[in-house]
Write an enzyme that holds these catalytic residues in place. Structure first.
Site, mmCIF file in Angstrom:
data_model
loop_
_atom_site.group_PDB
_atom_site.id
_atom_site.type_symbol
_atom_site.label_atom_id
_atom_site.label_comp_id
_atom_site.label_asym_id
_atom_site.label_seq_id
_atom_site.Cartn_x
_atom_site.Cartn_y
_atom_site.Cartn_z
ATOM 1 C CE1 TYR A 147 -3.137 2.946 0.394
ATOM 2 C CE2 TYR A 147 -3.558 2.292 2.663
ATOM 3 C CZ TYR A 147 -3.807 3.118 1.597
ATOM 4 O OH TYR A 147 -4.742 4.133 1.728
ATOM 5 C CE LYS A 175 -6.207 1.755 -1.020
ATOM 6 N NZ LYS A 175 -6.825 1.852 0.327
#
Length: 310
Positions: A147, A175
Protein backbone atom coordinates in the site's frame (compact mmCIF):
# COMPACT_ATOMS: atom_id res chain seq x y z
CA UNK A 1 9.84 -11.12 -11.22
CA UNK A 2 7.32 -12.80 -8.92
CA UNK A 3 5.68 -15.90 -10.30
CA UNK A 4 2.55 -15.60 -8.14
CA UNK A 5 0.75 -13.18 -10.45
CA UNK A 6 -0.38 -15.29 -13.39
CA UNK A 7 -1.28 -12.53 -15.81
CA UNK A 8 -0.48 -8.91 -16.45
CA UNK A 9 -2.55 -5.87 -17.26
CA UNK A 10 -6.18 -4.91 -17.01
CA UNK A 11 -7.42 -7.75 -19.19
CA UNK A 12 -5.69 -10.48 -17.20
CA UNK A 13 -7.04 -12.39 -14.23
CA UNK A 14 -6.77 -10.30 -11.04
CA UNK A 15 -5.56 -12.07 -7.93
CA UNK A 16 -7.97 -10.39 -5.53
CA UNK A 17 -10.72 -9.56 -8.01
CA UNK A 18 -11.49 -6.18 -9.56
CA UNK A 19 -13.77 -4.36 -7.12
CA UNK A 20 -12.74 -4.19 -3.48
CA UNK A 21 -13.79 -1.83 -0.72
CA UNK A 22 -11.59 -0.71 2.15
CA UNK A 23 -14.41 -1.46 4.57
CA UNK A 24 -15.35 0.74 7.51
CA UNK A 25 -15.58 -0.94 10.90
CA UNK A 26 -19.04 -0.23 12.31
CA UNK A 27 -19.01 0.88 15.94
CA UNK A 28 -21.84 0.99 18.45
CA UNK A 29 -22.67 4.37 19.97
CA UNK A 30 -20.38 3.58 22.91
CA UNK A 31 -17.47 3.11 20.50
CA UNK A 32 -17.22 -0.67 20.73
CA UNK A 33 -17.06 -2.80 17.60
CA UNK A 34 -20.58 -3.62 16.43
CA UNK A 35 -20.02 -7.21 15.42
CA UNK A 36 -23.48 -7.77 13.99
CA UNK A 37 -23.34 -4.64 11.84
CA UNK A 38 -19.84 -5.56 10.69
CA UNK A 39 -20.96 -8.97 9.44
CA UNK A 40 -24.09 -7.51 7.82
CA UNK A 41 -22.19 -4.75 6.03
CA UNK A 42 -19.61 -7.20 4.68
CA UNK A 43 -22.37 -9.46 3.38
CA UNK A 44 -24.26 -6.60 1.71
CA UNK A 45 -21.14 -5.33 -0.04
CA UNK A 46 -20.50 -8.75 -1.51
CA UNK A 47 -24.17 -9.09 -2.48
CA UNK A 48 -23.85 -5.79 -4.36
CA UNK A 49 -21.01 -6.82 -6.63
CA UNK A 50 -17.76 -6.77 -4.70
CA UNK A 51 -15.03 -9.31 -5.35
CA UNK A 52 -13.29 -8.65 -2.07
CA UNK A 53 -12.93 -6.53 1.04
CA UNK A 54 -9.99 -4.87 2.73
CA UNK A 55 -10.63 -5.33 6.45
CA UNK A 56 -9.05 -3.10 9.13
CA UNK A 57 -7.24 -0.83 6.73
CA UNK A 58 -7.06 2.94 7.14
CA UNK A 59 -10.78 3.32 6.46
CA UNK A 60 -11.44 0.52 8.95
CA UNK A 61 -9.83 2.66 11.69
CA UNK A 62 -7.45 -0.17 12.56
CA UNK A 63 -4.96 2.22 14.15
CA UNK A 64 -7.43 3.10 16.92
CA UNK A 65 -8.36 -0.55 17.51
CA UNK A 66 -6.59 -3.07 19.71
CA UNK A 67 -4.82 -6.03 18.14
CA UNK A 68 -7.51 -8.26 19.62
CA UNK A 69 -10.24 -6.17 17.99
CA UNK A 70 -8.46 -6.30 14.66
CA UNK A 71 -8.17 -10.09 14.75
CA UNK A 72 -11.80 -10.38 15.81
CA UNK A 73 -12.95 -8.24 12.88
CA UNK A 74 -10.80 -10.30 10.48
CA UNK A 75 -12.62 -13.38 11.74
CA UNK A 76 -16.11 -11.87 11.71
CA UNK A 77 -15.80 -10.77 8.09
CA UNK A 78 -14.16 -14.00 6.94
CA UNK A 79 -16.91 -16.06 8.55
CA UNK A 80 -19.65 -13.81 7.17
CA UNK A 81 -18.35 -13.89 3.61
CA UNK A 82 -16.87 -17.38 3.47
CA UNK A 83 -15.57 -18.29 0.04
CA UNK A 84 -17.75 -15.79 -1.80
CA UNK A 85 -15.03 -13.14 -1.95
CA UNK A 86 -11.42 -12.40 -1.11
CA UNK A 87 -10.69 -11.04 2.34
CA UNK A 88 -7.52 -8.95 2.61
CA UNK A 89 -6.47 -8.05 6.14
CA UNK A 90 -4.83 -4.73 6.91
CA UNK A 91 -1.75 -5.60 8.96
CA UNK A 92 0.35 -2.50 8.37
CA UNK A 93 2.14 -0.53 11.05
CA UNK A 94 5.17 1.72 11.34
CA UNK A 95 6.73 -1.00 13.50
CA UNK A 96 7.90 -4.11 11.67
CA UNK A 97 7.55 -6.30 14.77
CA UNK A 98 3.97 -5.12 15.23
CA UNK A 99 3.23 -5.79 11.58
CA UNK A 100 4.55 -9.34 12.02
CA UNK A 101 2.28 -9.76 15.05
CA UNK A 102 -0.78 -8.66 13.06
CA UNK A 103 0.30 -10.88 10.15
CA UNK A 104 0.27 -13.92 12.43
CA UNK A 105 -3.19 -12.94 13.65
CA UNK A 106 -4.48 -12.66 10.08
CA UNK A 107 -2.93 -16.00 9.16
CA UNK A 108 -4.68 -17.66 12.11
CA UNK A 109 -7.98 -16.50 10.64
CA UNK A 110 -7.07 -17.74 7.16
CA UNK A 111 -7.49 -14.56 5.15
CA UNK A 112 -6.81 -14.47 1.41
CA UNK A 113 -4.36 -11.58 1.41
CA UNK A 114 -2.48 -9.03 3.50
CA UNK A 115 -2.44 -5.26 2.96
CA UNK A 116 0.89 -3.85 4.16
CA UNK A 117 1.21 -0.08 4.16
CA UNK A 118 4.45 1.88 3.90
CA UNK A 119 5.70 2.48 7.45
CA UNK A 120 4.43 5.93 8.37
CA UNK A 121 6.04 8.63 10.54
CA UNK A 122 9.43 6.87 10.69
CA UNK A 123 10.30 7.87 7.08
CA UNK A 124 12.77 5.03 6.44
CA UNK A 125 15.06 4.90 3.42
CA UNK A 126 14.16 2.81 0.40
CA UNK A 127 16.53 0.13 1.77
CA UNK A 128 14.53 0.27 4.97
CA UNK A 129 11.33 -0.29 2.99
CA UNK A 130 12.88 -3.33 1.31
CA UNK A 131 13.83 -4.66 4.72
CA UNK A 132 10.39 -4.02 6.19
CA UNK A 133 8.31 -5.46 3.36
CA UNK A 134 10.67 -8.40 2.79
CA UNK A 135 10.63 -9.36 6.46
CA UNK A 136 6.83 -9.37 6.49
CA UNK A 137 6.49 -11.26 3.20
CA UNK A 138 9.02 -13.90 4.23
CA UNK A 139 7.12 -14.55 7.47
CA UNK A 140 4.01 -15.83 5.68
CA UNK A 141 2.77 -17.70 2.64
CA UNK A 142 -0.23 -15.38 2.28
CA UNK A 143 -0.22 -13.09 -0.79
CA UNK A 144 0.76 -9.49 0.00
CA UNK A 145 -0.60 -6.24 -1.43
CA UNK A 146 1.71 -3.28 -0.86
CA UNK A 147 0.00 0.00 0.00
CA UNK A 148 1.77 3.07 -1.37
CA UNK A 149 0.33 6.26 0.11
CA UNK A 150 2.95 8.97 0.65
CA UNK A 151 0.30 11.45 1.73
CA UNK A 152 -0.05 9.45 4.94
CA UNK A 153 3.31 7.67 5.11
CA UNK A 154 5.48 10.65 4.18
CA UNK A 155 7.49 8.73 1.57
CA UNK A 156 6.72 6.88 -1.68
CA UNK A 157 7.81 3.42 -2.70
CA UNK A 158 10.18 4.07 -5.61
CA UNK A 159 10.13 2.00 -8.84
CA UNK A 160 13.50 0.39 -8.14
CA UNK A 161 12.22 -0.69 -4.73
CA UNK A 162 9.20 -2.33 -6.33
CA UNK A 163 11.47 -4.18 -8.73
CA UNK A 164 13.39 -5.70 -5.82
CA UNK A 165 10.25 -6.57 -3.87
CA UNK A 166 8.59 -8.14 -6.93
CA UNK A 167 11.21 -10.90 -6.77
CA UNK A 168 9.48 -12.25 -3.66
CA UNK A 169 6.89 -14.80 -4.71
CA UNK A 170 4.10 -13.67 -2.41
CA UNK A 171 4.36 -9.92 -3.01
CA UNK A 172 1.83 -9.84 -5.80
CA UNK A 173 -0.09 -6.54 -5.87
CA UNK A 174 -0.05 -2.81 -5.15
CA UNK A 175 -2.70 -0.45 -3.90
CA UNK A 176 -1.43 2.84 -5.29
CA UNK A 177 -2.64 6.10 -3.75
CA UNK A 178 0.13 8.37 -5.00
CA UNK A 179 -1.28 8.88 -8.51
CA UNK A 180 2.09 8.71 -10.24
CA UNK A 181 1.00 6.91 -13.40
CA UNK A 182 4.44 7.27 -14.95
CA UNK A 183 6.24 5.56 -12.07
CA UNK A 184 3.59 2.85 -11.98
CA UNK A 185 3.95 2.26 -15.71
CA UNK A 186 7.67 1.71 -15.22
CA UNK A 187 6.94 -0.91 -12.55
CA UNK A 188 4.23 -2.59 -14.63
CA UNK A 189 6.60 -2.79 -17.59
CA UNK A 190 9.29 -4.59 -15.59
CA UNK A 191 7.40 -6.71 -13.04
CA UNK A 192 4.20 -8.73 -12.84
CA UNK A 193 2.84 -6.83 -9.84
CA UNK A 194 -0.89 -6.19 -10.21
CA UNK A 195 -1.93 -2.60 -9.59
CA UNK A 196 -5.14 -1.45 -7.91
CA UNK A 197 -6.24 2.17 -7.95
CA UNK A 198 -6.15 3.64 -4.47
CA UNK A 199 -7.89 6.83 -5.64
CA UNK A 200 -11.61 6.43 -6.32
CA UNK A 201 -11.71 9.30 -8.80
CA UNK A 202 -8.78 7.97 -10.81
CA UNK A 203 -10.14 4.48 -11.37
CA UNK A 204 -10.62 4.99 -15.10
CA UNK A 205 -7.15 6.48 -15.72
CA UNK A 206 -5.60 3.66 -13.71
CA UNK A 207 -7.43 1.03 -15.76
CA UNK A 208 -6.23 2.72 -18.93
CA UNK A 209 -2.57 2.07 -18.10
CA UNK A 210 -3.02 -1.49 -16.90
CA UNK A 211 -4.43 -1.56 -13.37
CA UNK A 212 -6.63 -4.56 -12.68
CA UNK A 213 -9.15 -2.87 -10.41
CA UNK A 214 -9.97 -0.58 -7.51
CA UNK A 215 -9.69 -0.59 -3.74
CA UNK A 216 -12.22 2.10 -2.94
CA UNK A 217 -14.10 3.95 -0.22
CA UNK A 218 -16.88 5.56 -2.25
CA UNK A 219 -17.61 1.98 -3.31
CA UNK A 220 -19.46 1.58 0.02
CA UNK A 221 -22.23 3.86 -1.19
CA UNK A 222 -22.28 3.34 -4.98
CA UNK A 223 -21.00 -0.21 -5.52
CA UNK A 224 -23.08 -1.01 -8.58
CA UNK A 225 -21.80 2.05 -10.44
CA UNK A 226 -18.15 1.23 -9.76
CA UNK A 227 -18.83 -2.37 -10.76
CA UNK A 228 -20.33 -1.17 -14.03
CA UNK A 229 -17.48 1.27 -14.67
CA UNK A 230 -14.83 -1.43 -14.27
CA UNK A 231 -16.77 -4.07 -16.19
CA UNK A 232 -17.46 -1.66 -19.04
CA UNK A 233 -13.78 -0.87 -19.39
CA UNK A 234 -12.81 -4.55 -19.32
CA UNK A 235 -15.46 -5.19 -21.97
CA UNK A 236 -13.85 -2.34 -24.00
CA UNK A 237 -16.96 -0.16 -23.79
CA UNK A 238 -15.08 3.07 -23.11
CA UNK A 239 -18.08 5.32 -23.80
CA UNK A 240 -20.06 3.77 -20.93
CA UNK A 241 -17.04 3.78 -18.62
CA UNK A 242 -16.44 7.47 -19.29
CA UNK A 243 -20.09 8.33 -18.68
CA UNK A 244 -20.09 6.55 -15.31
CA UNK A 245 -16.76 8.17 -14.41
CA UNK A 246 -18.28 11.62 -14.94
CA UNK A 247 -21.49 10.77 -13.08
CA UNK A 248 -19.52 9.63 -10.05
CA UNK A 249 -17.71 12.95 -9.61
CA UNK A 250 -20.09 14.50 -7.03
CA UNK A 251 -20.41 11.17 -5.19
CA UNK A 252 -16.64 10.90 -4.87
CA UNK A 253 -16.44 14.54 -3.77
CA UNK A 254 -18.96 13.82 -0.99
CA UNK A 255 -17.18 10.68 0.15
CA UNK A 256 -13.57 11.79 -0.19
CA UNK A 257 -13.41 15.57 -0.45
CA UNK A 258 -15.16 16.96 2.61
CA UNK A 259 -14.02 14.86 5.59
CA UNK A 260 -11.85 11.76 5.99
CA UNK A 261 -13.11 8.77 4.04
CA UNK A 262 -14.08 6.64 7.02
CA UNK A 263 -16.08 9.53 8.49
CA UNK A 264 -17.88 10.27 5.23
CA UNK A 265 -18.57 6.64 4.37
CA UNK A 266 -20.20 5.97 7.71
CA UNK A 267 -22.28 9.14 7.52
CA UNK A 268 -23.53 8.39 4.00
CA UNK A 269 -24.22 4.75 4.87
CA UNK A 270 -26.35 6.03 7.76
CA UNK A 271 -28.22 8.33 5.37
CA UNK A 272 -28.80 5.33 3.10
CA UNK A 273 -30.15 3.25 5.98
CA UNK A 274 -27.21 0.84 5.83
CA UNK A 275 -25.80 1.73 9.27
CA UNK A 276 -27.67 2.74 12.42
CA UNK A 277 -25.08 5.32 13.41
CA UNK A 278 -21.90 6.95 12.14
CA UNK A 279 -19.76 6.57 15.26
CA UNK A 280 -16.00 6.97 14.75
CA UNK A 281 -13.13 6.87 17.22
CA UNK A 282 -10.99 9.84 18.15
CA UNK A 283 -9.04 11.52 16.70
CA UNK A 284 -11.78 11.25 14.05
CA UNK A 285 -15.05 13.01 14.76
CA UNK A 286 -18.37 12.97 12.96
CA UNK A 287 -19.03 15.71 10.38
CA UNK A 288 -19.94 19.18 11.53
CA UNK A 289 -23.28 20.58 10.40
CA UNK A 290 -21.55 22.54 7.65
CA UNK A 291 -19.56 19.52 6.46
CA UNK A 292 -22.64 17.30 6.47
CA UNK A 293 -24.60 19.93 4.53
CA UNK A 294 -21.87 20.12 1.88
CA UNK A 295 -21.84 16.33 1.56
CA UNK A 296 -25.61 16.23 1.21
CA UNK A 297 -25.55 18.94 -1.42
CA UNK A 298 -23.03 16.90 -3.42
CA UNK A 299 -25.16 13.78 -3.19
CA UNK A 300 -28.47 15.46 -3.90
CA UNK A 301 -27.19 16.47 -7.35
CA UNK A 302 -25.75 13.02 -8.00
CA UNK A 303 -26.86 9.74 -9.53
CA UNK A 304 -27.33 8.21 -6.07
CA UNK A 305 -29.59 10.96 -4.71
CA UNK A 306 -32.54 8.55 -4.54
CA UNK A 307 -30.67 6.27 -2.14
CA UNK A 308 -30.73 8.84 0.67
CA UNK A 309 -33.58 7.86 2.98
CA UNK A 310 -32.53 9.63 6.19
Amino acid sequence: MSQSANTQGTFGEPIFGRLLTAMVTPFSQDGSVDEKATAELATRLIDRGHDGLIVCGTTGEYSTMTDEENERVFRIVKEAVGDRAKIVAGVGSNDTAHTLHLTKAADRVGVDGLLVVTPYYNKPTQSGLVGHFSTVAQSTDTPVMLYDIPGRAGIPIQPDTYKVLAELDNIVAVKDAKADLGAASEVMASTDLQYYSGDDGLTLPWLSIGAVGLVGVTTHVAPELFRKLIDSFVEKDLETAQSIHRNLVPVIRAAMGRVPGCVAAKEILKWQGELENSTVRLPHVEPTEAEAAAMRADLQQSVIASTLIK
